[in-house]
Design a protein around this motif. Structure first.
Motif: not given
Length: 241
Positions: A189-196, A204-213
């Motif tokens: 279940a958590y694998e996609l979080i790690f991948s993103e 080298d993108r800004p961290l997309n916390f909205r996507r993680y959430l």
């Protein structure tokens, strides 16, 4: 001077994609990584085996298979601390052990072998009193060895107490987003979080916390329910001291 290699161990239950994404981050940051399959061997036993292969002057760096530095400068900072005789690690707390203080966790940990030898070459295996590698921090405090801890700044699913200093959990960021540790990577279940998170670092993108959430919101109970308190606050826990 050649920079030290980072060692990460895994068992057979870790998805291949976790290994692949971790390698991609280290390759991008130009940090040498060795992932070792030590199936069914305890974390502490494996760490002592790695230490035995090294000479006294070597810098030893351990990293969990589901963790990585988010910038090269964070890795270099860990190396610099180890070179001067300090023990560097991500701040950890053993809620299931007797310890009452934070310690340098081996999810990313750096020290010189001679520092370990000066403390009596302790076994790093989990014991009644300490979790894996926790004994090094206990001995460091006793013998006045400098202990440098990078503390959690936020996490996506709060789950455990960090002593009396805050919380950490699934998808924890340390320092000024210097390091990332997923935790419980054996759970698909958590694998996609790690991948993103890994993909954002590599690109080298800004961290997309909205996507993680958004990913966290799709998790089914009990994973999602554990983060209910965090969602009430936007899953964004800032743990400033």
């Amino acid at each position: 001077m050649k920079l030290p290699v980072v060692y990460a161990m895994h068992w057979d239950n870790i998805p291949e994609n976790i290994l692949k994404k971790q390698r991609s981050v280290f390759d991008h940051l130009q940090i040498e990584l060795i992932q070792e399959n030590a199936n069914k061997i305890s974390h502490g036993t494996w760490m002592n085996d790695v230490i035995k292969r090294k000479s006294s002057d070597d810098i030893i760096i351990f990293c969990d298979i589901d963790a990585f530095p988010m910038r090269r400068s964070a890795y270099l900072m860990a190396v610099e601390n180890a070179e001067r005789g300090a023990i560097f690690g991500l701040a950890q707390f053993s809620n299931h052990k007797k310890g009452t203080e934070l310690y340098a966790g081996p999810m990313f940990m750096a020290f010189r072998k001679s520092t370990w030898e000066a403390m009596g070459s302790p076994a790093l295996k989990s014991s009644t009193d300490h979790d894996a590698a926790e004994v090094m921090s206990a001995l460091a405090r006793k013998e006045h060895v400098d202990l440098v801890l990078s503390r959690p700044s936020s996490c996506l699913i709060p789950k455990w107490a960090l002593g009396n200093e805050g919380v950490f959990g699934i998808g924890t960021f340390y320092g000024e987003c210097d390091f990332f540790h997923l935790f419980e990577s054996r759970k698909p279940a958590y694998e996609l979080i790690f991948s993103e998170v890994a993909d954002d670092v590599v690109a080298d993108r800004p961290l997309n916390f909205r996507r993680y959430l958004e990913i966290v919101e799709t998790l089914q109970p009990p994973e999602a329910e554990r983060g209910r308190a965090g969602r009430a606050q936007g899953f964004w826990h800032r743990l400033f001291k």
